[in-house]
Write a protein that holds these residues in place. Structure first.
Motif, PDB file in Angstrom:
ATOM      1  N   LYS A  15     -56.439  35.068 -33.180  1.00 26.98           N
ATOM      2  CA  LYS A  15     -56.955  33.855 -33.823  1.00 26.98           C
ATOM      3  C   LYS A  15     -56.209  33.583 -35.128  1.00 26.98           C
ATOM      4  N   GLY A  38     -57.348  24.412 -18.559  1.00 27.28           N
ATOM      5  CA  GLY A  38     -58.309  25.482 -18.788  1.00 27.28           C
ATOM      6  C   GLY A  38     -58.733  26.096 -17.465  1.00 27.28           C
ATOM      7  N   GLU A  82     -57.151  29.000 -31.892  1.00 33.95           N
ATOM      8  CA  GLU A  82     -58.579  29.265 -31.686  1.00 33.95           C
ATOM      9  C   GLU A  82     -58.771  29.855 -30.297  1.00 33.95           C
ATOM     10  N   GLY A  84     -60.571  28.862 -27.995  1.00 32.36           N
ATOM     11  CA  GLY A  84     -60.590  27.787 -27.010  1.00 32.36           C
ATOM     12  C   GLY A  84     -59.223  27.274 -26.612  1.00 32.36           C
ATOM     13  N   ASP A  85     -58.194  27.716 -27.305  1.00 35.53           N
ATOM     14  CA  ASP A  85     -56.834  27.308 -26.942  1.00 35.53           C
ATOM     15  C   ASP A  85     -56.294  28.140 -25.785  1.00 35.53           C
TER      16      ASP A  85
END
Lengths: 112, 115
Positions: A15, A38, A82, A84-85
């Motif tokens: 992160k 994703g 992050e 979520g990446d």
């Protein structure tokens, strides 16, 4: 036949770190597109370049930037990563903004 | 609501069967229609590309576009175990010269062809 080349194929980052993804389009292709996929999702358009100029922009976070160089390769720079990446990042190329887009094998980014 | 809707499956068929995959869309500006095949953890592979209503055939694959109904289909004849993959429909709008046209994808249909 030559295909789209992406490097690296796998990338693990922490992160808040920075990542750079590279894309080498099919020879003579002048247009590059970046997509994010994703887990279990369809590819989402991020950004495109035609003749080294930004052509269109999708849902690309402000933390990301990209450019296309004189040899038509493109780089996607991702900062302040992050969790979520974490996703597959695909590059696609086409000739002269033709609608046929050919995809590379992708870069799998994992953010820990 | 997504611009492009696609049944996620999974769809399981025996070898040799005819497979029908479908997508509907809401944006009437879409003019170019594609089908991609994606194996697990690989890049999408372009199978079919059409830009008008009607049918287009390529080997065992037939793409069908009905713009009046905003509906596209992909038919696979004589399906093989090697056809097992996720199939993504994709569409783009017509754009002016010098503007790269992004693809809008369906969610993909997982296909399993069994022996």
């Amino acid at each position: 036949a030559a295909g789209v080349i992406q490097s690296p194929r796998h990338l693990i980052k922490e992160k808040r770190e920075t990542a750079t993804l590279k894309c080498y389009p099919i020879p003579r292709h002048d247009t590059v597109y970046w997509y994010q996929q994703g887990p279990g999702q369809d590819p989402q358009f991020l950004i495109s370049f035609y003749e080294k100029m930004q052509s269109d922009k999708g849902s690309i976070p402000d933390r990301f930037s990209a450019q296309q160089f004189s040899d038509y390769h493109s780089e996607l720079n991702m900062s302040s990563l992050e969790l979520g990446d974490s996703a597959l990042y695909f590059c696609a190329s086409s000739f002269n903004v033709a609608r046929k887009q050919f995809f590379g094998p992708g870069t799998r980014l994992t953010v820990l | 609501q997504k611009e492009v809707e696609q049944d996620p499956g999974p769809l399981s068929v025996p070898e040799g069967a005819i497979v029908s995959l479908n997508c509907t869309y809401s944006n009437s500006a879409f003019q170019y229609f594609m089908w991609y095949r994606q194996y697990s953890r690989k890049g999408p592979e372009l199978l079919m590309y059409t830009y008008s209503s009607g049918n287009k055939e390529d080997g065992r694959f037939t793409a069908q576009v009905d713009k009046s109904s905003k509906y596209i289909s992909l038919f696979i004849r004589d399906s093989q175990p090697s056809d097992s993959a996720t199939y993504l429909c994709a569409m783009s709008v017509g754009s002016g010269t010098g503007t790269a046209s992004k693809l809008t994808f369906g969610t993909g249909t997982r296909l399993q062809v069994t022996l």
